[in-house]
Design a protein around this motif. Structure first.
Motif, PDB file in Angstrom:
ATOM      1  N   SER A  74       1.102  -1.001   0.217  1.00  0.00           N
ATOM      2  CA  SER A  74      -0.555   0.054  -0.085  1.00  0.00           C
ATOM      3  C   SER A  74       0.790   1.633  -0.267  1.00  0.00           C
ATOM      4  O   SER A  74       1.890   1.061  -0.059  1.00  0.00           O
ATOM      5  CB  SER A  74      -0.890  -0.228   0.946  1.00  0.00           C
ATOM      6  N   GLY A  75       0.542   2.483  -1.040  1.00  0.00           N
ATOM      7  CA  GLY A  75       1.223   3.457  -1.059  1.00  0.00           C
ATOM      8  C   GLY A  75       1.375   4.271   0.521  1.00  0.00           C
ATOM      9  O   GLY A  75       2.751   5.101   0.773  1.00  0.00           O
ATOM     10  N   MET A  76       0.850   3.749   1.391  1.00  0.00           N
ATOM     11  CA  MET A  76       0.500   4.854   2.560  1.00  0.00           C
ATOM     12  C   MET A  76       1.468   4.224   3.539  1.00  0.00           C
ATOM     13  O   MET A  76       2.445   4.764   4.525  1.00  0.00           O
ATOM     14  CB  MET A  76      -0.849   4.082   3.665  1.00  0.00           C
ATOM     15  N   LEU A  77       1.677   2.764   3.286  1.00  0.00           N
ATOM     16  CA  LEU A  77       2.934   2.004   4.061  1.00  0.00           C
ATOM     17  C   LEU A  77       4.489   2.539   3.826  1.00  0.00           C
ATOM     18  O   LEU A  77       5.108   2.854   4.393  1.00  0.00           O
ATOM     19  CB  LEU A  77       2.786   0.560   3.653  1.00  0.00           C
ATOM     20  N   MET A  78       4.060   1.877   2.121  1.00  0.00           N
ATOM     21  CA  MET A  78       5.201   2.952   1.713  1.00  0.00           C
ATOM     22  C   MET A  78       6.388   3.923   2.632  1.00  0.00           C
ATOM     23  O   MET A  78       7.376   4.591   2.592  1.00  0.00           O
ATOM     24  CB  MET A  78       5.304   2.595   0.712  1.00  0.00           C
ATOM     25  N   ALA A  79       4.782   4.989   2.443  1.00  0.00           N
ATOM     26  CA  ALA A  79       5.553   6.622   3.163  1.00  0.00           C
ATOM     27  C   ALA A  79       5.708   6.922   4.283  1.00  0.00           C
ATOM     28  O   ALA A  79       6.462   7.116   4.784  1.00  0.00           O
ATOM     29  CB  ALA A  79       4.072   7.480   2.720  1.00  0.00           C
ATOM     30  N   ILE A  80       4.882   5.629   5.148  1.00  0.00           N
ATOM     31  CA  ILE A  80       5.293   5.971   6.713  1.00  0.00           C
ATOM     32  C   ILE A  80       6.570   5.338   6.727  1.00  0.00           C
ATOM     33  O   ILE A  80       7.281   5.583   7.984  1.00  0.00           O
ATOM     34  CB  ILE A  80       4.282   5.316   7.552  1.00  0.00           C
ATOM     35  N   LEU A  81       6.911   4.224   6.492  1.00  0.00           N
ATOM     36  CA  LEU A  81       8.361   3.294   6.510  1.00  0.00           C
ATOM     37  C   LEU A  81       8.875   4.423   6.242  1.00  0.00           C
ATOM     38  O   LEU A  81      10.878   4.327   6.637  1.00  0.00           O
ATOM     39  CB  LEU A  81       8.153   1.892   5.843  1.00  0.00           C
ATOM     40  N   SER A  82       9.170   4.421   5.235  1.00  0.00           N
ATOM     41  CA  SER A  82      10.364   5.544   4.491  1.00  0.00           C
ATOM     42  C   SER A  82      10.217   7.172   4.910  1.00  0.00           C
ATOM     43  O   SER A  82      11.940   6.914   5.116  1.00  0.00           O
ATOM     44  CB  SER A  82      10.409   5.581   2.856  1.00  0.00           C
ATOM     45  N   PHE A  83       9.932   7.523   5.459  1.00  0.00           N
ATOM     46  CA  PHE A  83       9.845   9.155   5.804  1.00  0.00           C
ATOM     47  C   PHE A  83      10.769   9.230   7.168  1.00  0.00           C
ATOM     48  O   PHE A  83      11.816   9.899   6.746  1.00  0.00           O
ATOM     49  CB  PHE A  83       8.442  10.031   6.237  1.00  0.00           C
ATOM     50  N   PRO A  84      11.011   8.454   7.954  1.00  0.00           N
ATOM     51  CA  PRO A  84      11.611   8.526   9.324  1.00  0.00           C
ATOM     52  C   PRO A  84      12.970   7.930   8.665  1.00  0.00           C
ATOM     53  O   PRO A  84      13.912   8.852   9.315  1.00  0.00           O
ATOM     54  CB  PRO A  84      10.908   7.795  10.132  1.00  0.00           C
ATOM     55  N   ILE A  85      13.218   7.067   7.944  1.00  0.00           N
ATOM     56  CA  ILE A  85      13.958   6.625   7.755  1.00  0.00           C
ATOM     57  C   ILE A  85      14.464   7.441   6.615  1.00  0.00           C
ATOM     58  O   ILE A  85      16.397   7.668   7.042  1.00  0.00           O
ATOM     59  CB  ILE A  85      14.223   4.983   7.192  1.00  0.00           C
ATOM     60  N   ILE A  86      14.310   8.093   5.871  1.00  0.00           N
ATOM     61  CA  ILE A  86      14.846   9.386   5.284  1.00  0.00           C
ATOM     62  C   ILE A  86      15.502  10.768   5.045  1.00  0.00           C
ATOM     63  O   ILE A  86      16.283  10.858   4.934  1.00  0.00           O
ATOM     64  CB  ILE A  86      14.087   9.146   3.390  1.00  0.00           C
ATOM     65  N   VAL A  87      15.021  10.748   6.773  1.00  0.00           N
ATOM     66  CA  VAL A  87      15.355  12.532   7.324  1.00  0.00           C
ATOM     67  C   VAL A  87      16.762  12.439   7.308  1.00  0.00           C
ATOM     68  O   VAL A  87      17.470  13.446   6.727  1.00  0.00           O
ATOM     69  CB  VAL A  87      14.668  12.225   8.346  1.00  0.00           C
ATOM     70  N   PRO A  88      17.572  11.355   8.105  1.00  0.00           N
ATOM     71  CA  PRO A  88      18.883  12.348   7.969  1.00  0.00           C
ATOM     72  C   PRO A  88      19.944  12.441   6.405  1.00  0.00           C
ATOM     73  O   PRO A  88      20.020  13.702   6.509  1.00  0.00           O
ATOM     74  CB  PRO A  88      19.882  10.644   8.683  1.00  0.00           C
ATOM     75  N   LEU A  89      19.213  11.527   5.524  1.00  0.00           N
ATOM     76  CA  LEU A  89      19.458  11.951   3.977  1.00  0.00           C
ATOM     77  C   LEU A  89      19.009  13.289   3.892  1.00  0.00           C
ATOM     78  O   LEU A  89      19.775  13.991   3.350  1.00  0.00           O
ATOM     79  CB  LEU A  89      19.166  10.739   3.546  1.00  0.00           C
ATOM     80  N   VAL A  90      17.904  13.466   3.565  1.00  0.00           N
ATOM     81  CA  VAL A  90      16.532  14.897   3.210  1.00  0.00           C
ATOM     82  C   VAL A  90      18.147  15.977   3.957  1.00  0.00           C
ATOM     83  O   VAL A  90      18.379  16.958   3.453  1.00  0.00           O
ATOM     84  CB  VAL A  90      15.700  14.901   3.861  1.00  0.00           C
ATOM     85  N   MET A  91      18.251  15.204   5.169  1.00  0.00           N
ATOM     86  CA  MET A  91      18.843  17.390   6.276  1.00  0.00           C
ATOM     87  C   MET A  91      20.337  17.609   5.801  1.00  0.00           C
ATOM     88  O   MET A  91      20.869  18.337   4.750  1.00  0.00           O
ATOM     89  CB  MET A  91      18.450  16.392   7.481  1.00  0.00           C
ATOM     90  N   MET A  92      20.367  15.597   5.624  1.00  0.00           N
ATOM     91  CA  MET A  92      22.208  16.198   4.694  1.00  0.00           C
ATOM     92  C   MET A  92      22.233  17.036   3.100  1.00  0.00           C
ATOM     93  O   MET A  92      23.042  18.051   2.925  1.00  0.00           O
ATOM     94  CB  MET A  92      23.328  15.129   4.791  1.00  0.00           C
ATOM     95  N   ILE A  93      20.659  16.709   2.161  1.00  0.00           N
ATOM     96  CA  ILE A  93      21.031  17.322   1.087  1.00  0.00           C
ATOM     97  C   ILE A  93      20.519  18.558   1.015  1.00  0.00           C
ATOM     98  O   ILE A  93      21.308  18.690   0.147  1.00  0.00           O
ATOM     99  CB  ILE A  93      20.063  15.712   0.108  1.00  0.00           C
ATOM    100  N   ILE A  94      19.806  18.454   1.772  1.00  0.00           N
ATOM    101  CA  ILE A  94      19.119  20.110   1.769  1.00  0.00           C
ATOM    102  C   ILE A  94      20.374  21.275   2.402  1.00  0.00           C
ATOM    103  O   ILE A  94      20.573  22.216   1.946  1.00  0.00           O
ATOM    104  CB  ILE A  94      17.719  20.249   3.040  1.00  0.00           C
ATOM    105  N   LYS A  95      21.175  20.699   3.209  1.00  0.00           N
ATOM    106  CA  LYS A  95      22.136  21.375   3.957  1.00  0.00           C
ATOM    107  C   LYS A  95      23.353  22.131   2.675  1.00  0.00           C
ATOM    108  O   LYS A  95      23.715  22.871   2.385  1.00  0.00           O
ATOM    109  CB  LYS A  95      22.550  20.645   5.120  1.00  0.00           C
ATOM    110  N   LEU A  96      23.268  20.672   1.912  1.00  0.00           N
ATOM    111  CA  LEU A  96      24.136  20.367   0.942  1.00  0.00           C
ATOM    112  C   LEU A  96      24.463  21.223  -0.214  1.00  0.00           C
ATOM    113  O   LEU A  96      25.265  21.752  -0.586  1.00  0.00           O
ATOM    114  CB  LEU A  96      25.013  19.248   0.449  1.00  0.00           C
TER     115      LEU A  96
END
Lengths: 220, 228
Positions: A157-179
């Motif tokens: 389900s699309g919802m499951l994909m989103a809730i599983l991945s959002f918290p995991i991807i946060v460090p990556l997103v933060m680093m990328i936005i900073k860069l």
């Protein structure tokens, strides 16, 4: 190595025959960008660089989640079993990661072009921004492919994909936005070395984990 | 005296927690600007995070054990340690928010450690949702064990690396006076380490109780199935 190539070839062939994913994703991304453009209803000059940057990466994040969620959707259960009889699970997950990385690089480049066209482009160091875009696509695809494999086991389900991945991807997103903010301000590239190393380390961790864990996931 | 062999750590936990509550609230603390008496939260808030991390580690250990052996009892162990860890995380966050209200002026000030812990909790809530979405017992155990290990490994950079890249409001970060700076009379340290041990033991105790209940329930269900 040859196995990975064969699997990649198969992925591209399947994509080429249906052209569902690439068209769908590109339409998804471009309509999101167009909605953002209409919603702000302003020319790029008045949107502040921080908003520009954040908005861009949020759009890329959502496109990535939607693209990569599909990477296990096409596989029916019987075909899965056939693949596992042909190659080791490690080969399959690596070729999936490479495939979605290539796809993400294409999608994010096209998105950047359209986004700059509509909302302007305040980036000062274009080459460095492109490098960040490349690293970001790589990072998104490596961690999201694994999550997509997990979600596909649970009915995809699309919802499951989103809730599983959002918290995991946060460090990556933060680093990328900073860069990418560094690239926008045209800072000296040496300043961003630490962040690039952290980004590469995060990528290495997720790829290693995917290689270690995927065999257990695929076992039936 | 066999019960003493099994129960000594539970007694130790109760004794340590009594000491932590009484000593933590009554023993003298160094008077510091801003922090003042709120420094006593050290014995209740910080051990929650230590306890949470230790419980999650135990949970990951059992998840790996499950993947290696495919025995369902390890899945029961793993999920119950995670659930107890989530309780510790929630309590740690609430106690931290109350403390922050008095020292930083706001319940939530976007501190990197606050955000990090919120995301950590989101990961484990997602873990519970994932469990809920799977019906087959074996597959549920395997998929969630994989997610557990994957999530834990990404949690580490979140909690330990990212807050160090930016300044935090927490004592000991970004020029704020740290644990060592106000620990001159070492009274705090005397209570703190024992409090950490006591709370962690309590967490393990809670988890083992829940594990035993789950295993008993499973056995009862099996019996009922066998009868009918």
């Amino acid at each position: 190595m040859i196995e990975i190539k064969t699997f990649l070839h198969k992925e591209f062939l399947m994509e080429w025959r249906q052209k569902y994913l690439i068209n769908g994703v590109f339409l998804y991304t471009s309509s999101t960008i167009f909605i953002c453009y209409l919603a702000f209803n302003i020319r790029g000059a008045t949107i502040t660089p921080i908003v520009w940057n954040t908005l861009f990466w949020i759009i890329i994040l959502f496109s990535a989640i939607n693209t990569i969620a599909k990477s296990f959707l096409q596989e029916s259960n019987q075909r899965d079993i056939y693949y596992y009889s042909l190659a080791s699970p490690g080969v399959i997950i690596i070729s999936k990661i490479i495939y979605s990385a290539i796809l993400m690089v294409i999608v994010s480049t096209l998105a950047l072009i359209l986004y700059s066209l509509l909302l302007g482009n305040p980036v000062q160091d274009q080459t460095f921004f492109a490098i960040v875009l490349f690293l970001g696509s790589l990072g998104f695809s490596s961690s999201l492919t694994m999550v997509s494999g997990i979600a596909s086991k649970a009915g995809n389900s699309g919802m499951l994909m989103a809730i599983l991945s959002f918290p995991i991807i946060v460090p990556l997103v933060m680093m990328i936005i900073k860069l990418s903010k560094n690239a926008m301000d045209g800072l000296d590239r040496g300043e961003s070395l630490d962040e690039i190393l952290v980004l590469l380390a995060l990528n290495a961790i997720t790829i290693t984990l995917a290689l270690l864990l995927y065999p257990y996931l695929s076992k039936n | 005296m066999t019960w003493m062999k099994q129960a000594w750590w539970k007694i130790l936990s109760v004794v340590l927690l009594c000491y932590a509550v009484v000593g933590g609230l009554l023993l003298p603390v160094p008077a510091l600007p801003i922090l003042n008496e709120t420094i006593r939260v050290l014995h209740f808030h910080v051990p929650m995070w230590f306890g949470m991390i230790i419980l999650f580690m135990i949970s990951v250990y059992y998840a790996i054990q499950f993947l290696r052996t495919n025995e369902l009892k390890y899945d029961v162990y793993s999920v119950n340690f995670t659930k107890t860890g989530i309780w510790f995380g929630v309590l740690g966050m609430l106690s931290g928010m109350i403390w922050a209200k008095f020292t930083w002026g706001e319940m939530w000030s976007g501190d990197p450690k606050q955000n990090g812990s919120a995301i950590a909790l989101l990961i484990y809530f997602a873990y519970l949702v994932l469990r809920g979405s799977l019906n087959d017992q074996n597959q549920r155990a395997r998929v969630t064990a994989v997610y557990n290990v994957f999530a834990f490994a990404t949690l580490i950079p979140l909690i330990f690396i990212l807050p160090r890249l930016t300044d935090s409001l927490h004592p000991g970060n970004g020029g704020n006076p740290g644990f060592n700076a106000y620990d001159l009379d070492s009274n705090l340290r005397k209570v703190f380490y024992l409090a950490v041990l006591g709370w962690t033991l309590l967490g393990v105790w809670l988890a083992t109780l829940k594990i035993r209940i789950d295993i008993i329930n499973e056995k009862i269900e099996d019996k009922e199935l066998a009868i009918s």
